[in-house]
Design an enzyme around this catalytic site. Sequence first.
Site, PDB file in Angstrom:
ATOM      1  N   GLU A 268       0.812  -1.221   0.000  1.00  0.00           N
ATOM      2  CA  GLU A 268       0.000   0.000   0.000  1.00  0.00           C
ATOM      3  C   GLU A 268       0.845   1.270   0.000  1.00  0.00           C
ATOM      4  OE1 GLU A 268      -3.285  -1.674   3.162  1.00  0.00           O
ATOM      5  OE2 GLU A 268      -2.405   0.294   3.449  1.00  0.00           O
TER       6      GLU A 268
ATOM      7  N   CYS B 235      -1.927   2.646   7.851  1.00  0.00           N
ATOM      8  CA  CYS B 235      -1.204   1.589   7.134  1.00  0.00           C
ATOM      9  C   CYS B 235      -1.779   0.208   7.391  1.00  0.00           C
ATOM     10  CB  CYS B 235       0.279   1.641   7.459  1.00  0.00           C
ATOM     11  SG  CYS B 235       0.690   1.302   9.158  1.00  0.00           S
TER      12      CYS B 235
ATOM     13  N   CYS C 227      -2.081  -1.535  15.144  1.00  0.00           N
ATOM     14  CA  CYS C 227      -1.762  -1.332  13.723  1.00  0.00           C
ATOM     15  C   CYS C 227      -2.203  -2.528  12.886  1.00  0.00           C
ATOM     16  CB  CYS C 227      -0.254  -1.099  13.605  1.00  0.00           C
ATOM     17  SG  CYS C 227       0.384  -1.252  11.950  1.00  0.00           S
TER      18      CYS C 227
ATOM     19  N   CYS D 140       3.231   8.530   1.241  1.00  0.00           N
ATOM     20  CA  CYS D 140       3.562   7.659   2.365  1.00  0.00           C
ATOM     21  C   CYS D 140       3.772   6.259   1.770  1.00  0.00           C
ATOM     22  CB  CYS D 140       2.389   7.682   3.337  1.00  0.00           C
ATOM     23  SG  CYS D 140       2.557   6.511   4.671  1.00  0.00           S
TER      24      CYS D 140
ATOM     25  N   CYS E 261       2.815  -3.958  16.562  1.00  0.00           N
ATOM     26  CA  CYS E 261       2.123  -3.018  17.442  1.00  0.00           C
ATOM     27  C   CYS E 261       0.630  -3.383  17.414  1.00  0.00           C
ATOM     28  CB  CYS E 261       2.313  -1.583  16.939  1.00  0.00           C
ATOM     29  SG  CYS E 261       4.052  -1.134  16.789  1.00  0.00           S
TER      30      CYS E 261
ATOM     31  N   CYS F  73       4.771  -6.713   9.035  1.00  0.00           N
ATOM     32  CA  CYS F  73       5.772  -6.113   9.929  1.00  0.00           C
ATOM     33  C   CYS F  73       5.945  -6.998  11.153  1.00  0.00           C
ATOM     34  CB  CYS F  73       5.319  -4.718  10.358  1.00  0.00           C
ATOM     35  SG  CYS F  73       6.502  -3.888  11.424  1.00  0.00           S
TER      36      CYS F  73
END
Length: 352
Positions: free
Chosen positions: A96, A340, A125, A111, A122, A118
């Site tokens: 994205e 994100c 997220c 961005c 977190c 990832c």
Amino acid sequence: MALMTEQTDLFGMNLSELEAEILKLGLSKFRAKQIFNWIYLKSSNNFEEMTDLPQKNLSLLQEKFKIGSLSLIERQVSSDGTRKYLFALEDGNLVESVLMSFEDGKRLTACISSQIGCAVKCPFCSTGTLGFKKNLRAEEILEQVHLIQNIEKERISNIVFMGQGEPLNNYDSVVKATQGLRELIGIGARHITISTSGVIPKIDKLAKEKIQLTLALSLHDPDDEDRDVLVPINKKWKINELMSSMKNYVKSTNRRVTIEYVLLKGMNDSNKKAESLGKLVSDLHCNINLIPYNQSCSDTVFLRPDDKRVLEFSEVVKRFSKGKTVTIRQEKGHDIKAACGQLESSYRKSLH
Ligand code: SF4
């Protein structure tokens, strides 16, 4: 049966690399310069629109070369003009990017993503909940910018590495991509921001490169115990060490850093937290950017504080940080899942 020869991807090559490829085909070196300008100055990815190339060379160029490897899957436009893109890599993974307009369109900020998924995880997220899948190559990072320019027919002025992934966990590709942004696409280092959750050894390494970019730290909580939960990488690298590393970055690069702080209702938005945050960064050469949580389309339990709480929090931070600049991020793309990982996860769900 004719054998298909694999096409060489010209995207990401500098002029001398491109010249070497063009010379191999027996074409004039000058053609490389023309193609270089079309790719990087005019954001073209199609030989047919390169009108100054001789028609007779066209089929040879199309047979031997391609320009880039990403393809657009989806483009969404928000009521505030923010645009979001879902690109597919050649292996089918999805990535994205978001384009935001500031100051009445004078500043166009992309961005971009550096990883698929990832590993930092977190909990607030969407990307974190996917887990880590793979690192993007430098060319795949750079091509997000190239394709957005191609689609929108506009030049991007600023880049933030705040899309999917922890950029410093893909250090070599990210640093190479920033070189491409500067030298090929023409975006100056001072217009590039890398946002990290706090990978200390890589912050220290980046400091030694002395690239004049902006480093942003996603702090999100001033206390180790709570940050261990919100940004789990904190279990490995604690806040005090992180602050020393950020101070070292400022000293080495002479650049002001940014402290990012996502505000989550009832978790890290109290005046006590604001006071601790202010004191923590008071000796760091930094700006503080508060980000009220984008709750619009997340499946998580986290909530956005109301505007009054956000304002009061920002006043307390200002007071205890010796007058640092504290900004509240203007929310962009509220209606198009612009945080994100949100577009990718909703696209995946639509496939099931
Ligand atoms: S907020 Fe950033 S570092 Fe944390 S999981 Fe999401 S992409 Fe990774």
